[in-house]
Design a protein around this motif. Structure first.
Motif: not given
Length: 201
Positions: A42, A93-94, A96-99, A101-102
């Motif tokens: 992303n 890029y990340w 916004h993602a759940p922790q 996933v980050q």
């Protein structure tokens, strides 16, 4: 149109109505849709230069074998990519993602590319190509035609557009209203020449 109709009707158009001016709303919609193109991690490392200045486009045309669609299309898009995008804060890029996933993807980005110049360049071309194809199909849906171009002096164009040192120039896409139809579509190569299953041998 639907996606299949766009794919089937998209052609590389060389002749455009030089009097047509693309409405700002159409331009912004094209950019919005183009930015939905996929990219590795992303990173969105594609960079889109919108060239509308008539004088600059004349200069670019001179560096592009005097091809008329550089100046006659409503807008000239130049697709580039940031070769240092992998060095940015992964939260860019990340975030916004759940922790979890980050925590998984964020630390992977920089080491995946670091020191791998060929991979970085390949990624730049991949991402800009995906964005460019998205742009062309979106343009078709909005009633425009387009033409991907590599027929230009890349060094000369890079100087004209003041390309940053960390950017890679990929290709150009004039977009506008067709003034003359394309030639008949060339025959597609047979499947046995372009399609394989599982392995190539």
């Amino acid at each position: 149109m639907n996606t299949i109709e766009n794919i089937e009707s998209r052609r590389s158009i060389k002749h455009y109505d030089p009097e047509h001016v693309m409405p700002e709303a159409d331009l912004q919609e094209l950019l919005r849709l183009t930015k939905l193109a996929p990219s590795s991690f992303n990173m969105q490392n594609y960079r889109i230069l919108v060239v509308r200045d008539p004088e600059l486009r004349k200069q670019i045309r001179a560096a592009a074998w005097d091809q008329a669609h550089v100046t006659d299309a409503s807008v000239l898009f130049i697709l580039c990519a940031d070769a240092t995008a992998h060095e940015a804060d992964p939260a860019t890029y990340w975030g916004h993602a759940p922790q979890e996933v980050q925590d998984m993807l964020g630390p992977m980005i920089k080491p995946f590319y670091e020191g791998k110049d060929q991979l970085i360049r390949d990624e730049a071309i991949r991402s800009s190509a995906l964005a460019g194809m998205t742009l062309m199909l979106a343009a078709r849906d909005l009633g425009y035609d387009s033409c991907p171009m590599i027929g230009f002096d890349a060094d000369a164009v890079a100087k004209l557009i003041k390309l940053p040192d960390n950017y890679i120039l990929s290709f150009m896409i004039p977009v506008g209203k067709q003034a003359k139809p394309a030639w008949d579509r060339g025959a597609r190569l047979p499947d046995e020449e372009v399609v394989a299953y599982d392995t190539f041998a």
